[in-house]
Design an enzyme around this catalytic site. Structure first.
Site, PDB file in Angstrom:
ATOM      1  N   HIS A  28      30.197  40.986  25.254  1.00 61.10           N
ATOM      2  CA  HIS A  28      31.558  41.486  25.549  1.00 61.10           C
ATOM      3  C   HIS A  28      31.971  40.340  26.996  1.00 61.10           C
ATOM      4  CE1 HIS A  28      30.471  44.119  28.881  1.00 61.10           C
ATOM      5  NE2 HIS A  28      31.968  44.205  29.147  1.00 61.10           N
ATOM      6  N   GLU A  53      34.892  35.651  27.959  1.00 58.76           N
ATOM      7  CA  GLU A  53      36.507  35.799  29.795  1.00 58.76           C
ATOM      8  C   GLU A  53      35.776  34.656  30.968  1.00 58.76           C
ATOM      9  OE1 GLU A  53      38.092  39.114  29.762  1.00 58.76           O
ATOM     10  OE2 GLU A  53      39.019  39.022  31.491  1.00 58.76           O
ATOM     11  N   ASP A  54      34.028  36.185  31.038  1.00 56.20           N
ATOM     12  CA  ASP A  54      34.367  34.935  32.331  1.00 56.20           C
ATOM     13  C   ASP A  54      32.864  33.840  32.029  1.00 56.20           C
ATOM     14  OD1 ASP A  54      35.276  36.826  33.481  1.00 56.20           O
ATOM     15  OD2 ASP A  54      33.355  38.509  33.410  1.00 56.20           O
ATOM     16  N   ASP A 104      32.101  49.167  27.770  1.00 54.06           N
ATOM     17  CA  ASP A 104      32.473  48.354  29.609  1.00 54.06           C
ATOM     18  C   ASP A 104      32.933  49.221  30.274  1.00 54.06           C
ATOM     19  OD1 ASP A 104      33.211  46.054  30.377  1.00 54.06           O
ATOM     20  OD2 ASP A 104      35.193  45.999  30.244  1.00 54.06           O
ATOM     21  N   ASP A 116      35.495  80.008  31.347  1.00 56.59           N
ATOM     22  CA  ASP A 116      34.447  79.019  30.513  1.00 56.59           C
ATOM     23  C   ASP A 116      33.505  77.896  31.550  1.00 56.59           C
ATOM     24  OD1 ASP A 116      36.024  77.364  30.955  1.00 56.59           O
ATOM     25  OD2 ASP A 116      36.731  77.055  29.144  1.00 56.59           O
TER      26      ASP A 116
HETATM   27 MN    MN Z   1      32.377  43.884  31.080  1.00 55.81          MN
END
Ligand code: MN
Length: 672
Positions: free
Chosen positions: A88, A92-93, A156, A278
């Site tokens: 994931h 992006e990285d 994530d 409860d």
């Molecule tokens: Mn992440």
């Protein structure tokens, strides 16, 4: 954190992979060698891509994807979702491109990973209203396009919250606040109760650390006192059920999560945690819905129920689909405190923890499908979903995403407010939603910082800013592309008002109804048919030249740019040069063409009225108009010659078609 001074930690990747594979095998009976090697491939690929990157905790970066995947596995996702979770952060990285990812793992994985990257950009600003938070929750689903992207993003976020103490303090609060207002409600709406609970507790811990710690201490002290009691109560209930001959699948103690306890105490103004009746309770799982009600009967016979504490969420489920019976009993095992008991079936229990994921096909057989009943109860999901669709995960997830959004798109104002529109809506729809004056005077739009034509199709997540100009009036051509009825009715109203204020065209006499008409010259013929006029910012006589980079022509979508010199430069709306130019200096522009027409019809009373109504209804103005009579086989034929200004051939074709439907008309011709 400086990567050179950071204290690096070891992470056992082999163990992580083993754990993931083991967990999948537990719930996925058909998990085969092919799928297994695919998971291994994704694991190795992700590890390689993030090589040399570190988390702020000092652990190798890829450990985050592994931990997030472990969290995700609790909702028992399909193989594609697991792979997407492992990868994931790759887009992006790391330098890996979407194309490369697709080459390795196919288009579906690319789509899911791109989805995660996109929703990562959806943020909440400080101190947002509840209404806006709700819109953003929907925007979140909209941008994701596929519910599985949301599953990955939730996992994530949970791992990021679990390791939030390593993040700079100023960022910490923002992330926790956003998680509380967006991620927890999204998990709740999707029925992912387990995720919702984890997120709420983690946010509580980061946002109010002192209250969290105090409450945790108090509750763990209480828990020690309660353990013995709960065990005795459990045995008493089992005994009663045995006596009545009703099978219990499972019975155990449960504890209310910290964030819920804290919120309840605040809401009800409780001073002590002991008031939360409860806080601890028992959950009884039985086989069928009927058994749930029978269980309730047994409990209410053996013990005294507390008045007004009984809740039937089986016949009236919670909006997220949650089903269960809740009752509170007095005197269980001699306790002076009330005991809350939840009764539900196994299926209801799974629903409560895992939501839609609990219904997924691979758990049963190849032919099983989502439980339609569950979907109907959950108001975020389709009212009815066909068997066929529910059998294929792709279609299913697409369908539920679409239904949640119900053909709407979500865009931002420059201030960050979320507005919702029908799909295919344009900046003009947006402008009218702000105010009718903004709509009437709009000349252009800046979308995500770049100028777009007024008929640009808005996309989920766009930031839209409307450029207006005083004195500008609505263009009839807008009616061709606006989607919201709000915008349409305002444009129509304006055009009708303008029409009634102008003298109506009369026949047999040459008459100009558009006195402002002035064609720009010198203008070489841009269009083979008719004279062409350029309208810039609603005005006709503005000097301009055509850009040499894109050579715009009549009929095309264009914009005007105020260059340094005395005139405007006309570019095609999709010209690549536009992005380099100063967005403040654009004005709306369009070509209009004067076209000549001839209509022939057998004369009758009311004919002129009929045809001028059609022209006016299309928002067009008649320029010159001449008429004369001809005779054919003793029938009088009326011939009109007239001119019109229009923006597009499309508009003309529509008009010609309409005019042909008028009774007695036998010929409509466009001459130029
Ligand atoms: Mn992440």
């Amino acid at each position: 954190m400086n990567p050179w001074t950071m204290k690096k930690k070891e992470y056992d990747f082999a163990e992580g992979l083993k754990e993931i594979l083991h967990k999948i095998e537990e719930y996925y009976p058909t998990f085969g060698a092919g799928q297994k090697s695919l998971i291994k491939k994704a694991f190795e690929y992700g590890k390689m891509c993030h090589e040399g990157q570190w988390r702020e905790s000092g652990e190798p970066y890829f450990s985050h994807a592994v931990e997030a995947t472990k969290i995700l596995l609790s909702i028992q996702p399909d193989i594609e979702t697991i792979i997407a979770c492992l990868l994931h952060d790759v887009l992006e990285d790391t330098p890996v491109t979407a194309g490369e990812l697709e080459g390795q793992f196919g288009s579906k994985i690319r789509f899911l990973c791109e989805g995660v990257e996109k929703i990562s950009k959806v943020h909440l600003k400080k101190n947002e209203s509840t209404a806006r938070a709700e819109s953003i929750q929907k925007l979140f689903i909209a941008v994701a396009q596929d519910i599985r992207v949301v599953f990955v993003k939730l996992a994530d976020r949970i791992h990021n919250l679990e390791t939030l103490e390593f993040v700079a303090e100023n960022k910490r609060e923002r992330i926790a606040q956003e998680s509380l207002q967006i991620y927890a409600p999204v998990a709740d709406k999707l029925g992912l109760f387990e995720f919702k609970t984890r997120i709420s507790d983690l946010c509580f811990k980061h946002l109010s650390p002192k209250a969290y710690n105090d409450l945790e201490k108090e509750i763990s002290k209480l828990r020690k006192q309660k353990i013995g009691f709960l065990e005795r109560a459990r045995k008493e209930i089992i005994k009663a059920f045995q006596k009545e001959g009703l099978d219990i699948v499972e019975i155990g103690g449960r504890q209310k999560n910290l964030a819920s306890v804290y919120n309840k105490m605040k809401r009800k103004n409780y001073s002590s945690v002991l008031d939360v009746y409860d806080l601890f309770g028992l959950r009884i799982i039985v086989k069928t819905k009927e058994d749930c009600y029978r269980s309730l009967g047994i409990l209410h016979t053996y013990w005294k129920p507390m008045p007004n504490r009984f809740k039937d969420y089986i016949s009236v489920p919670k909006p997220n689909g949650y089903q269960s019976l809740h009752t509170t009993l007095l005197g269980v095992s001699g306790s002076k405190f009330p005991t809350e008991i939840q009764i539900r079936t196994q299926q209801m229990n799974q629903d409560a923890e895992f939501g839609p994921a609990a219904h997924w096909a691979y758990k049963k057989t190849r032919h099983s499908h989502f439980d339609e009943d569950y979907l109907r109860r959950t108001n975020w999901f389709p009212q009815s979903i066909s068997q066929e669709i529910s059998q294929t995960p792709d279609k299913f997830f697409e369908e539920i995403s679409q239904t949640i959004l119900a053909d709407r798109i979500y865009v931002f104002t420059p201030k960050g407010d979320v507005e919702t529109f029908p799909v295919h809506s344009t900046p003009v729809d947006f402008a009218y939603s702000v105010h009718s004056d903004i709509g009437n005077t709009c000349v252009g739009a800046r979308v995500n910082g770049t100028i777009k034509p007024l008929d640009y199709e808005l996309q989920n997540g766009d930031i839209v800013e409307i450029l207006t100009r005083e004195g500008r009036t609505p263009n009839p051509a807008w009616l061709e592309f606006v989607k919201s009825s709000h915008a349409r009715s305002h444009i129509r109203a304006f055009l009708n008002k303008e029409k009634t204020e102008k003298p109506s065209p009369s026949e047999t006499k040459v008459k100009k109804t558009t006195p402002r008409t002035r064609s720009v010259s010198p203008l070489q013929s841009l269009n083979k048919t008719g004279r062409t006029t350029m309208i810039i910012g609603g005005e006709r006589d503005i000097p301009y030249k055509l850009a040499s980079c894109c050579t715009p022509r009549a009929g095309q979508n264009v914009v005007a740019y105020k260059s340094r010199g005395p005139h405007f430069t006309i570019h095609k709306a999709d010209c690549k040069q536009l992005n380099r130019l100063d967005p403040e200096r654009f004005l709306e522009a369009y070509f209009i063409t004067e076209n000549k027409f001839e209509i022939r019809a057998f004369d009758r009373i009311g004919l002129t009225r009929d045809f001028s109504t059609i022209i006016a209804d299309q928002g067009l103005n008649i320029g010159e108009l001449n008429s004369h009579y001809e005779y054919k086989e003793e029938k009088r034929i009326i011939v009109w010659n007239f001119s019109l200004e229009s923006v597009s051939q499309n508009e003309i074709d529509k008009l010609v078609k309409e005019l042909k439907t008028v009774r007695n008309v036998f010929s409509v011709k466009q001459l130029t």
